[in-house]
Design a protein around this motif. Structure first.
Motif, PDB file in Angstrom:
ATOM      1  N   PHE A   1      -2.404   3.353  -3.311  1.00  0.00           N
ATOM      2  CA  PHE A   1      -2.059   1.938  -3.367  1.00  0.00           C
ATOM      3  C   PHE A   1      -2.288   1.311  -1.997  1.00  0.00           C
ATOM      4  N   ASP A   2      -2.694   0.053  -2.005  1.00  0.00           N
ATOM      5  CA  ASP A   2      -2.685  -0.751  -0.780  1.00  0.00           C
ATOM      6  C   ASP A   2      -1.338  -1.445  -0.698  1.00  0.00           C
ATOM      7  N   ARG A   3      -0.679  -1.337   0.466  1.00  0.00           N
ATOM      8  CA  ARG A   3       0.629  -1.947   0.646  1.00  0.00           C
ATOM      9  C   ARG A   3       0.469  -3.417   1.029  1.00  0.00           C
ATOM     10  N   ASP A   4       1.133  -4.297   0.304  1.00  0.00           N
ATOM     11  CA  ASP A   4       1.070  -5.749   0.554  1.00  0.00           C
ATOM     12  C   ASP A   4       2.490  -6.287   0.627  1.00  0.00           C
ATOM     13  N   ARG A   5       3.103  -6.101   1.775  1.00  0.00           N
ATOM     14  CA  ARG A   5       4.487  -6.514   2.026  1.00  0.00           C
ATOM     15  C   ARG A   5       5.424  -5.942   0.955  1.00  0.00           C
ATOM     16  N   HIS A   6       5.854  -6.746  -0.008  1.00  0.00           N
ATOM     17  CA  HIS A   6       6.845  -6.285  -0.977  1.00  0.00           C
ATOM     18  C   HIS A   6       6.220  -5.694  -2.251  1.00  0.00           C
ATOM     19  N   ARG A   7       4.893  -5.639  -2.329  1.00  0.00           N
ATOM     20  CA  ARG A   7       4.243  -5.128  -3.538  1.00  0.00           C
ATOM     21  C   ARG A   7       3.228  -4.053  -3.185  1.00  0.00           C
ATOM     22  N   LEU A   8       2.814  -3.331  -4.211  1.00  0.00           N
ATOM     23  CA  LEU A   8       1.740  -2.360  -4.092  1.00  0.00           C
ATOM     24  C   LEU A   8       0.539  -2.855  -4.889  1.00  0.00           C
ATOM     25  N   ARG A   9      -0.662  -2.519  -4.410  1.00  0.00           N
ATOM     26  CA  ARG A   9      -1.876  -2.868  -5.146  1.00  0.00           C
ATOM     27  C   ARG A   9      -2.676  -1.591  -5.371  1.00  0.00           C
ATOM     28  N   LEU A  10      -2.863  -1.230  -6.635  1.00  0.00           N
ATOM     29  CA  LEU A  10      -3.625  -0.028  -6.956  1.00  0.00           C
ATOM     30  C   LEU A  10      -5.048  -0.171  -6.409  1.00  0.00           C
ATOM     31  N   ASN A  11      -5.484   0.783  -5.584  1.00  0.00           N
ATOM     32  CA  ASN A  11      -6.826   0.688  -5.011  1.00  0.00           C
ATOM     33  C   ASN A  11      -7.829   1.519  -5.824  1.00  0.00           C
ATOM     34  N   ASP A  12      -9.057   1.618  -5.328  1.00  0.00           N
ATOM     35  CA  ASP A  12     -10.100   2.332  -6.081  1.00  0.00           C
ATOM     36  C   ASP A  12      -9.736   3.793  -6.292  1.00  0.00           C
ATOM     37  N   TYR A  13      -9.141   4.440  -5.263  1.00  0.00           N
ATOM     38  CA  TYR A  13      -8.735   5.831  -5.419  1.00  0.00           C
ATOM     39  C   TYR A  13      -7.630   5.951  -6.472  1.00  0.00           C
ATOM     40  N   GLY A  14      -6.715   4.999  -6.453  1.00  0.00           N
ATOM     41  CA  GLY A  14      -5.634   5.013  -7.426  1.00  0.00           C
ATOM     42  C   GLY A  14      -6.125   4.816  -8.838  1.00  0.00           C
TER      43      GLY A  14
ATOM     44  N   GLU B   1       6.184  13.515 -12.023  1.00  0.00           N
ATOM     45  CA  GLU B   1       5.554  12.700 -10.981  1.00  0.00           C
ATOM     46  C   GLU B   1       4.318  11.974 -11.514  1.00  0.00           C
ATOM     47  N   LEU B   2       3.561  12.634 -12.380  1.00  0.00           N
ATOM     48  CA  LEU B   2       2.407  11.960 -12.987  1.00  0.00           C
ATOM     49  C   LEU B   2       2.861  10.770 -13.828  1.00  0.00           C
ATOM     50  N   ARG B   3       3.930  10.960 -14.602  1.00  0.00           N
ATOM     51  CA  ARG B   3       4.440   9.856 -15.411  1.00  0.00           C
ATOM     52  C   ARG B   3       4.979   8.737 -14.523  1.00  0.00           C
ATOM     53  N   TRP B   4       5.656   9.101 -13.439  1.00  0.00           N
ATOM     54  CA  TRP B   4       6.154   8.083 -12.525  1.00  0.00           C
ATOM     55  C   TRP B   4       4.986   7.291 -11.920  1.00  0.00           C
ATOM     56  N   PHE B   5       3.927   8.012 -11.540  1.00  0.00           N
ATOM     57  CA  PHE B   5       2.768   7.333 -10.964  1.00  0.00           C
ATOM     58  C   PHE B   5       2.166   6.321 -11.943  1.00  0.00           C
ATOM     59  N   LEU B   6       2.044   6.716 -13.222  1.00  0.00           N
ATOM     60  CA  LEU B   6       1.451   5.804 -14.204  1.00  0.00           C
ATOM     61  C   LEU B   6       2.310   4.548 -14.387  1.00  0.00           C
ATOM     62  N   THR B   7       3.625   4.726 -14.364  1.00  0.00           N
ATOM     63  CA  THR B   7       4.503   3.559 -14.459  1.00  0.00           C
ATOM     64  C   THR B   7       4.355   2.676 -13.220  1.00  0.00           C
ATOM     65  N   LEU B   8       4.267   3.288 -12.067  1.00  0.00           N
ATOM     66  CA  LEU B   8       4.092   2.542 -10.830  1.00  0.00           C
ATOM     67  C   LEU B   8       2.736   1.836 -10.802  1.00  0.00           C
ATOM     68  N   ALA B   9       1.718   2.498 -11.334  1.00  0.00           N
ATOM     69  CA  ALA B   9       0.397   1.866 -11.400  1.00  0.00           C
ATOM     70  C   ALA B   9       0.409   0.655 -12.327  1.00  0.00           C
ATOM     71  N   GLU B  10       1.246   0.702 -13.362  1.00  0.00           N
ATOM     72  CA  GLU B  10       1.336  -0.417 -14.296  1.00  0.00           C
ATOM     73  C   GLU B  10       2.104  -1.592 -13.688  1.00  0.00           C
TER      74      GLU B  10
END
Length: 297
Positions: free
Chosen positions: A48-61, A5-14
């Motif tokens: 992440f902040d949800r922006d319709r079809h995309r995610l935006r990594l926020n400060d917590y992320g 899950e940590l590896r998945w998160f890093l890929t998603l953050a990228e």
């Protein structure tokens, strides 16, 4: 929270895109989405902040990404170290040593050994006295070069050399042009010393105690190079090893100490309760000759 899950998160953050990240990870998109929701519930906030079809990594992320990457790097390093211990390269000696001998004694010693036994291989680790001792005790290192001598009775010890300690002072200090000085004359000085639990701190505290003085400490450091830099800035004076006898950094003068006990013994330690490897036996035999001065250095 799993390693996957940590590896998945890093890929998603990228990628900041669930579909793209799932394709890169070769997992189903719903699996990735559910894993992200579980992770956010455990942490207590959205990453992440949800922006319709995309995610935006926020400060917590972004905070979580830094720590997740660090955790995975540590796990990878642990796996690499274990793999090396389970299947070490042929004829490799794992040797750890304290920072303060890494720039002169260790290169000199290993250089002389390479002439004595051509083609040696080393896995080297440089750290504080406490850390290199722990590497020896847990079996990560087969031998260490350290000071002072470890107190553990399980450990063998071979003194390699005594190194004089000197007083480092700013270039414009009243003592800068002195030929020598004794610790008893330094009661009014402000000292920069190593932090507690470091080998040099133990040694300097002992000689201060025997000289009957309590130093006025203005700063504590973990590196001798930092101590000398602070001395150059005029913050205070310091008792430091003489090293290889080379010139001090700009703005620093080295004044010999006349106190008879102003030295430290640097030595090789190993665990007597473990069988030595062939590489470890050869290196110890060489170190005995080196300590006796039979080998050029």
């Amino acid at each position: 929270m799993t390693i996957d899950e940590l590896r998945w998160f890093l890929t998603l953050a990228e990628t900041e895109h669930v579909t793209e990240a799932a394709a890169r990870l070769r997992i189903a998109q719903p699996t990735l989405s559910r894993a992200l929701l579980r992770m956010e519930r455990r942490i207590g906030t959205q990453l992440f902040d949800r922006d319709r079809h995309r995610l935006r990594l926020n400060d917590y992320g972004r905070i979580f990404r830094r720590h997740a990457q660090r955790a995975l790097d540590e796990l990878d390093a642990a796996q690499d170290r274990i793999a090396t211990l389970l299947d070490p390269p042929q004829d490799t000696l794992s040797l750890a040593f304290v920072h303060s001998v890494g720039g002169w004694l260790v290169p000199r010693l290993l250089g002389a050994y390479s002439h004595d036994a051509p083609g040696p291989r080393f896995a080297l680790h440089q750290d504080s006295a406490a850390t290199v001792l722990s590497l020896l005790l847990d079996g990560t290192a087969e031998a260490i070069i350290t000071s002072p001598r470890p107190s553990d009775p399980q450990l063998g010890w071979l003194p390699l050399r005594d190194e004089r300690l000197q007083l480092a002072v700013p270039a414009d200090h009243p003592l800068a042009d002195r030929d020598h000085v004794r610790l008893g004359d330094l009661a009014d000085e402000r000292f920069i010393i190593m932090r507690p639990k470091l080998g040099l701190r133990q040694i300097t505290c002992q000689i201060f105690h025997r000289a009957g003085m309590t130093p006025d400490v203005v700063s504590e450091c973990t590196e001798i190079s930092t101590i000398k830099g602070l001395v150059a800035s005029g913050l205070g004076v310091a008792v430091v090893p003489a090293g290889d006898g080379g010139p001090p950094p700009a703005g620093v003068r080295m004044v010999p100490l006349t106190d008879q006990d102003a030295y430290r013994t640097i030595g090789l330690a190993w665990h007597q309760g473990r069988p030595a490897t062939a590489a470890g036996r050869r290196f110890r035999e060489f170190a005995v000759r080196y300590a006796r001065g039979a080998d050029p250095a």
